[in-house]
Design a protein around this motif. Sequence first.
Motif, short mmCIF file in Angstrom:
data_model
loop_
_atom_site.label_atom_id
_atom_site.label_comp_id
_atom_site.label_asym_id
_atom_site.label_seq_id
_atom_site.Cartn_x
_atom_site.Cartn_y
_atom_site.Cartn_z
N GLY A 108 0.83 -1.21 0.00
CA GLY A 108 0.00 0.00 0.00
C GLY A 108 0.86 1.25 0.00
O GLY A 108 2.10 1.18 0.12
N SER A 110 1.09 3.69 2.24
CA SER A 110 1.79 3.98 3.50
C SER A 110 3.05 3.14 3.60
O SER A 110 4.11 3.62 4.03
CB SER A 110 0.89 3.67 4.70
N HIS A 143 0.56 11.34 3.53
CA HIS A 143 1.51 10.32 3.08
C HIS A 143 1.18 8.94 3.65
O HIS A 143 1.98 8.03 3.50
CB HIS A 143 2.93 10.73 3.46
N GLY A 144 0.04 8.83 4.33
CA GLY A 144 -0.36 7.53 4.82
C GLY A 144 -0.54 7.52 6.33
O GLY A 144 -0.18 8.47 7.02
N LYS A 271 -1.84 2.85 -5.50
CA LYS A 271 -3.19 3.01 -6.05
C LYS A 271 -3.34 2.48 -7.48
O LYS A 271 -3.68 1.33 -7.68
CB LYS A 271 -3.60 4.47 -5.93
#
Length: 452
Positions: A108, A110, A143-144, A271
């Motif tokens: 992901g 993060s 940024h997560g 993403k």
Amino acid sequence: MSATAVSGETSKLLPRHSGFAYPSVESADGVWLNLGDGRRILDACSGGSMTTCLGHGNEAVIAAAAEQGRALSYSYNHHFTNEPQERLAAELIERAAPAMARVRFTCGGSEANETALRLIRAYHVDRGEEQRWRIVSPAQAYHGSLIGPLALCGRPALRRDWDPYLSPQPHLSPGAWHRDPSGGESLAALDALLDEAGPGNVAAYFCEPVSAAAAPGFSPPVRFWEGLAERRERHGFLICCDEVASGMGRTGSWFASDRLPFVSDIITTGKGLGAGYAPLSAVLCTEEVYAALDRGSGEFDHGHTWDGAPLPCAVGLAVLAELVDGDLVARVDAAGPPLLERLHERLTDQAMVREVRGKGFLLGAELVDPRDGETPLPEDLGLERLVVERGLAAGVLLAATSTAGDGFVADQVALAPAFTASEDELEAMVERVGETLEAVELEVVARLGARS
Ligand code: PLP
């Protein structure tokens, strides 16, 4: 609550908000979501998180996943490499990121940013500059949610309860950042932060080249980026571009940083790389960054169980092939400006909309107090939820971000369609966004009136 909605009272899940009746989504095709209660919702935000850039139900990607699943779905980077991750790294560099030399896959955004933080630190340590650990970043960013990346975000509303865990990092305040048409004020603020930290102690500048959720579609002026590159040259820190959302064509080029006047040392992306068919993200770095590790400790022994596993990487390969074969990045580049213009026109009469902006298919509107068209709305008005609820009622899925809680940055709405959305679908999205924000404005005026 509809029969298919899930709420904190009826579900065994630990929900994000226990007071919200989450509708259940059952299936999807293209940019249409089918809810359990029979409603068909237009997905104007690529799954709600700017992820499903190819739309839902892409047969080529599904077939690639099935085929890889049968051959080998999982292997662990600690012991093996595998063909899909080797090929994806090579093709990603060749097709999308020719200035980069190495790739590490993660799951992901993060995780990718956490990995980038460690890469930044490893680079300096391996070069004998252990004092470099500070990372300068704009406060108004995301940024997560992992503790490392969260420390790089300076939005009080997100940090509040977690501050004791967050390392102290210098942030460019939104006042000097967001409303600075020349870029000069931001550069002066950057210089002040570099001086305060001691430029030789700064490891990196970390930023979104085009903001996603924090200020959808926002990018500082070119003078800022030129000045940043000059300072990198002078002071020896790295530049890391968080392209978790803006990467893989979302802003009309493979990476938003392709259009900046420098080459990033490190890029993270996510993403659109897995496009919602598998959890997949990546950290890319230049040969210079890699060489420092190679010549130094020879190690970057950090990772997660699913890093570079064959199944998600096979999905990434199929997604990349769809983007290339369909010439979809060029499509976003061409269709983005007219979409922005349409959105602008549709929202132009709304007192609550302070600004409409965007690049490619990453567009946003900033929402403020309709009584003065300026002031951020009170946090406890719950605008984020209201936008999502009114959007679903108008038949459109939107993303919204709550006000930063710093008295400066307002609530934001993002429009980030799939690259494959038809012209008619794009038009319908704009219309439904307009209807949604009209309904929200009415409600906001009523709620504010009741308070005064
Ligand atoms: N970076 C940016 C720019 C993002 O927009 C996001 C998510 O919205 C992240 C990082 C975090 O990604 P994830 O939610 O996949 O961990």
